[in-house]
Design a protein around this motif. Sequence first.
Motif: not given
Length: 146
Positions: A6-14, A25-32, A45-46
Motif C-alpha cells: 500500500k502507498d503510505v505517507q510516513v512521518k518519522l520523529v526522532t 528531527m522530523e522527516v515526512s516522505e511517501p512510502g510503501q 526514502t529520506e
Amino acid sequence: MPTNAKDVQVKLVTEIRDDDQSQTMEVSEPGQFFKRGDTQVLTFTEHPEEGDAIKTMITVKPNHVSIKRSGGVEMRQMFQEGLETENLYHHTYGDFHMRTYTEEMEFRSLEEAPQGRLYLSYQMTLNHEVTQAHRLTLTFEEESES
C-alpha cells in the motif's frame, strides 16, 4: 514490491536527549507498507538537505523491530524490548559502534487503526562513550485515493 503493498505517507520523529539538551528531527516522505505472514514492512526514502538519499526499511515482527538504512548512511539497528543489541553505523565521516538498549516498544498496524504507529524508547551508546536517550515515533497512513 509485493502486490499487497500500500502507498503510505510516513512521518518519522526522532528525539535525542543528552543530559539537559534535547534535539528533535522530523522527516515526512511517501512510502510503501506491506505484510507477509506475521512480518510487516515499511519502506521509504529520506532526502536530506545534504548528502545522498537514504533508503529505509523497517521490519516489524512480534517483539522485534529492525531498521535498515542504506545509501547516504549504512546501518542495521535491531530493537528487542529489555535487550541490548550492537551494530556499526557507516557514515561519510567514518564508522561508529552503536549499542542500543530498548526500553519500550509499541506497534500498531494499519489493520488495527487508520494510522499505523511505531514507538521506540531506547538508550544508545556511540563508540563506547556517549549514551543518549532516544525516542522514535513513526506514524504512517494509507495515501487517500484522489
